[in-house]
Design a protein around this motif. Sequence first.
Motif, PDB file in Angstrom:
ATOM      1  N   ALA A  49      82.643  19.880 -17.252  1.00 13.98           N
ATOM      2  CA  ALA A  49      82.407  19.895 -18.857  1.00 13.98           C
ATOM      3  C   ALA A  49      82.023  18.747 -19.384  1.00 13.98           C
ATOM      4  O   ALA A  49      80.945  18.685 -20.141  1.00 13.98           O
ATOM      5  CB  ALA A  49      83.267  20.826 -19.457  1.00 13.98           C
ATOM      6  N   ASN A 100      87.913  18.914 -25.045  1.00 10.07           N
ATOM      7  CA  ASN A 100      87.871  19.791 -24.000  1.00 10.07           C
ATOM      8  C   ASN A 100      89.124  20.423 -23.528  1.00 10.07           C
ATOM      9  O   ASN A 100      90.190  19.851 -23.366  1.00 10.07           O
ATOM     10  CB  ASN A 100      87.521  18.715 -22.720  1.00 10.07           C
ATOM     11  N   THR A 120      85.061  22.688 -25.935  1.00  6.83           N
ATOM     12  CA  THR A 120      84.475  23.463 -24.859  1.00  6.83           C
ATOM     13  C   THR A 120      85.927  23.889 -24.004  1.00  6.83           C
ATOM     14  O   THR A 120      86.984  23.163 -24.286  1.00  6.83           O
ATOM     15  CB  THR A 120      83.596  22.886 -23.829  1.00  6.83           C
ATOM     16  N   SER A 121      85.748  24.883 -22.972  1.00 10.36           N
ATOM     17  CA  SER A 121      86.919  25.196 -22.139  1.00 10.36           C
ATOM     18  C   SER A 121      88.035  25.813 -23.072  1.00 10.36           C
ATOM     19  O   SER A 121      89.177  25.733 -22.437  1.00 10.36           O
ATOM     20  CB  SER A 121      87.217  23.982 -21.240  1.00 10.36           C
ATOM     21  N   GLY A 143      82.064  25.231 -30.969  1.00 10.84           N
ATOM     22  CA  GLY A 143      82.016  24.943 -29.663  1.00 10.84           C
ATOM     23  C   GLY A 143      81.628  26.340 -28.707  1.00 10.84           C
ATOM     24  O   GLY A 143      80.924  27.141 -28.901  1.00 10.84           O
ATOM     25  N   THR A 144      82.167  25.912 -27.634  1.00 11.69           N
ATOM     26  CA  THR A 144      81.955  27.041 -26.370  1.00 11.69           C
ATOM     27  C   THR A 144      83.182  27.630 -25.897  1.00 11.69           C
ATOM     28  O   THR A 144      84.159  26.773 -25.609  1.00 11.69           O
ATOM     29  CB  THR A 144      81.104  26.605 -25.424  1.00 11.69           C
ATOM     30  N   ASP A 146      85.247  29.502 -22.824  1.00 15.35           N
ATOM     31  CA  ASP A 146      84.928  29.507 -21.302  1.00 15.35           C
ATOM     32  C   ASP A 146      85.467  30.922 -20.697  1.00 15.35           C
ATOM     33  O   ASP A 146      85.820  31.085 -19.564  1.00 15.35           O
ATOM     34  CB  ASP A 146      85.708  28.648 -20.355  1.00 15.35           C
ATOM     35  N   TYR A 268      81.000  24.832 -15.201  1.00 12.49           N
ATOM     36  CA  TYR A 268      81.533  24.447 -16.230  1.00 12.49           C
ATOM     37  C   TYR A 268      80.599  23.154 -16.632  1.00 12.49           C
ATOM     38  O   TYR A 268      80.485  22.708 -17.808  1.00 12.49           O
ATOM     39  CB  TYR A 268      83.045  23.683 -16.016  1.00 12.49           C
ATOM     40  N   LEU A 271      78.498  25.140 -19.175  1.00 11.68           N
ATOM     41  CA  LEU A 271      79.204  25.185 -20.400  1.00 11.68           C
ATOM     42  C   LEU A 271      79.214  23.687 -21.209  1.00 11.68           C
ATOM     43  O   LEU A 271      79.093  23.991 -22.460  1.00 11.68           O
ATOM     44  CB  LEU A 271      80.682  25.607 -20.078  1.00 11.68           C
ATOM     45  N   GLY A 272      79.650  22.629 -20.612  1.00 15.55           N
ATOM     46  CA  GLY A 272      79.709  21.416 -21.355  1.00 15.55           C
ATOM     47  C   GLY A 272      78.351  21.195 -21.568  1.00 15.55           C
ATOM     48  O   GLY A 272      78.054  20.421 -22.868  1.00 15.55           O
ATOM     49  N   THR A 275      77.467  22.803 -24.878  1.00 11.74           N
ATOM     50  CA  THR A 275      78.395  22.180 -26.046  1.00 11.74           C
ATOM     51  C   THR A 275      77.813  20.966 -26.485  1.00 11.74           C
ATOM     52  O   THR A 275      77.531  20.538 -27.692  1.00 11.74           O
ATOM     53  CB  THR A 275      79.680  21.841 -25.568  1.00 11.74           C
ATOM     54  N   TYR A 296      79.669  31.853 -25.253  1.00 10.56           N
ATOM     55  CA  TYR A 296      80.474  31.909 -24.085  1.00 10.56           C
ATOM     56  C   TYR A 296      79.466  31.839 -23.097  1.00 10.56           C
ATOM     57  O   TYR A 296      78.259  32.298 -23.167  1.00 10.56           O
ATOM     58  CB  TYR A 296      81.351  32.966 -24.156  1.00 10.56           C
TER      59      TYR A 296
END
Length: 329
Positions: A49, A100, A120-121, A143-144, A146, A268, A271-272, A275, A296
Amino acid sequence: MKRGLGVISLLVLSLILLVGCGSEDASGSEESVTVGITQIVEHPSLDAATEGFKKALEDNGYVEGENIEYDEQLAQGDMNNAQTIAKNFAGDEVDMIFANATPSAQAALNATKEIPIVFTSVTDPVGAELVTSFEEPGDNITGTSDTHPDAIPQTINFIVDEIGAKSIGVIYNSGEQNSTVQVDTVKEALEGTDVELVEATVSTSAEVQQAAESLVGRADAIYVPTDNTVVSALEAVLGVAESEQIPVFAGELDSVERGALAGSGFSYEDLGYETGEMAAQILKGDKDPSEIEVSYPKNLKLVINKEAAEKMGVEIKEEWSEKAEFLGE
């Protein structure tokens, strides 16, 4: 005298030009920015991420060593360390904090209500009191997450329907808010079945092997959520599972690659990256964190590790290819 004044004027003009050039870096940006990166622990998913985050910023013109610097700090799984890292970032007045995992994001928000934070995460941003809602995050944070809403139910249904487990062991750190939320989701997925959930809690990674051993003879399968404490010591779980022929299922795909039998998840790194796209908008001044909705992952898939299946004594069924992708082909 006129000649002397001319020389002085030229020197002054040169100095002004030199100072003006100094405000720009080699890339032509106004000035370099500093992003503080706080990550709760080191393991492949979180590492991916972070790499995705930095890649997105680079693709948006922020090149490390030219117009952006990163101050990367690991909390070694300790919330006190995460709080110290966040306070230091706030004291240094970094331009942005990338947090993170849930504990790191909570520590960052406790440390500052002014510096932009992107996380994130994070499993449950609302439950962790990071944001008011996905649609309306806080003044300085977004942010995001997970957690895809279908990820855990999809995996649990596979364990029950395809493996035929009558008891599922789950190993998690009860002190991690993101983990307790996932265990609650597992319980919801098991409602209406006669499958027993056997919980084994830990507080440090050193306790993971003992927790796994405590499930021997009590669980037909083991589920490992996206728990930072447990995932960082995943090999301890796998060692017990392989010797006792207990299939292990994971909450993310990096753990499947490391040796878990199967899991529903996503990349991931992607996903990062998402972000990082948010961060670029904020750093460029195009949007404030409050204007960017929390998101997400959209691309969910079930992945089965064939080599792990062999080690855990699980026979691969031909029809699984209709609902899953395979590693080891």
